[in-house]
Design a protein around this motif. Structure first.
Motif, PDB file in Angstrom:
ATOM      1  N   VAL A 106      -8.279   9.980   4.668  1.00  0.00           N
ATOM      2  CA  VAL A 106      -8.225   9.478   3.293  1.00  0.00           C
ATOM      3  C   VAL A 106      -9.144  10.312   2.398  1.00  0.00           C
ATOM      4  O   VAL A 106      -8.786  10.664   1.267  1.00  0.00           O
ATOM      5  N   TYR A 152      -0.236   1.677   8.666  1.00  0.00           N
ATOM      6  CA  TYR A 152      -1.624   1.478   8.230  1.00  0.00           C
ATOM      7  C   TYR A 152      -2.082   2.646   7.347  1.00  0.00           C
ATOM      8  O   TYR A 152      -2.700   2.442   6.300  1.00  0.00           O
ATOM      9  N   LYS A 171      -3.258   2.793   3.414  1.00  0.00           N
ATOM     10  CA  LYS A 171      -4.558   3.342   3.029  1.00  0.00           C
ATOM     11  C   LYS A 171      -4.419   4.425   1.960  1.00  0.00           C
ATOM     12  O   LYS A 171      -5.306   4.610   1.125  1.00  0.00           O
ATOM     13  N   ASP A 203     -10.407   7.263   8.068  1.00  0.00           N
ATOM     14  CA  ASP A 203     -11.200   7.349   6.831  1.00  0.00           C
ATOM     15  C   ASP A 203     -11.407   8.803   6.399  1.00  0.00           C
ATOM     16  O   ASP A 203     -11.374   9.111   5.204  1.00  0.00           O
TER      17      ASP A 203
END
Length: 227
Positions: free
Chosen positions: A153, A180, A184, A150
């Motif tokens: 990102v 993955y 994202k 996260d």
């Protein structure tokens, strides 16, 4: 009868082996035993190696042992994780992220801190890093929420990052994590590439020789999002 005899002999040998091990585990000092047991908790350190390390420390001057112990305590108390890339650091921001000579538009995603050290040793990469802290591995109970995905990102969303280099080990877990992250970051204005597969399938990145690893970084290819 032969089978019973063989089984009895094996059982006798195993019993003697266990008894001998019990004898070998007798320590002349409870303090020595405690120290050996503590060293044996370290990864890759068995009882015999732990004993050698403890006996080595006992032969050293008190000042040397105190310095050794204090360095570990200081490390645990004062070492930090970079707030930007999660690399180990003495400050809130690591020396790589704070270096104005590094290319901030390129971020190399790695599994752990050892991988940063391996890539830095190639002297082929001048961008920044992002340490995930592992790879997705359901068998080991590691999910995406356990990793620093996260925050990666968020770094991209803040702008300034033009390319993400996926430099995870070429294992099934590494490829799953690559996919993955690709999903994202889909829709964000960032180029995604993966290191060239000069690194053999199923090899750990940190054990790859510097020349091969350096060429893999230089000859990286666009990541297609395919497993």
């Amino acid at each position: 009868m032969v089978l019973c005899g063989t089984y009895g002999k094996i059982r006798y040998l195993c019993t003697n082996y266990c008894e001998e091990n019990k004898m070998n585990r007798q320590y002349p000092s409870a303090l020595l035993e405690k120290a050996v047991n503590e060293f044996a908790k370290l990864p890759g350190i068995g009882p015999k190696t732990a004993m050698r390390l403890v006996l080595h420390l006992l032969r050293q001057d008190v000042s040397c042992v105190e310095s050794f112990g204090q360095s570990i305590i200081t490390l645990k108390q004062k070492v930090k994780y970079c707030k930007t890339c999660h690399n180990l650091s003495d400050e809130d921001i690591c020396s790589i992220c704070s270096d104005p000579r590094r290319d901030a538009s390129t971020v190399c995603v790695v599994e752990n801190i050892q991988d940063i050290m391996a890539i830095e040793n190639t002297q082929q990469y001048k961008g920044l890093y992002h340490v995930l802290g592992g790879v997705i591995s359901p068998m080991d109970g590691v999910s995406p929420s356990d990793l620093f995905i996260d925050s990666l990102v968020e770094r991209v969303r803040q702008g300034g990052v033009e390319e993400i280099i996926l430099a995870l080990s070429p294992t099934m877990e590494g490829d799953t994590t690559n996919f993955y992250i690709y999903r994202k970051l889909a829709g964000l204005d960032v180029k995604m590439s993966v290191i060239a597969r000069g690194v053999a399938q199923n090899d750990e990145l940190q054990y790859t020789d510097e020349v091969t690893l350096g060429r893999s970084i230089v000859n990286r290819t666009a990541f297609s999002g395919q497993l």
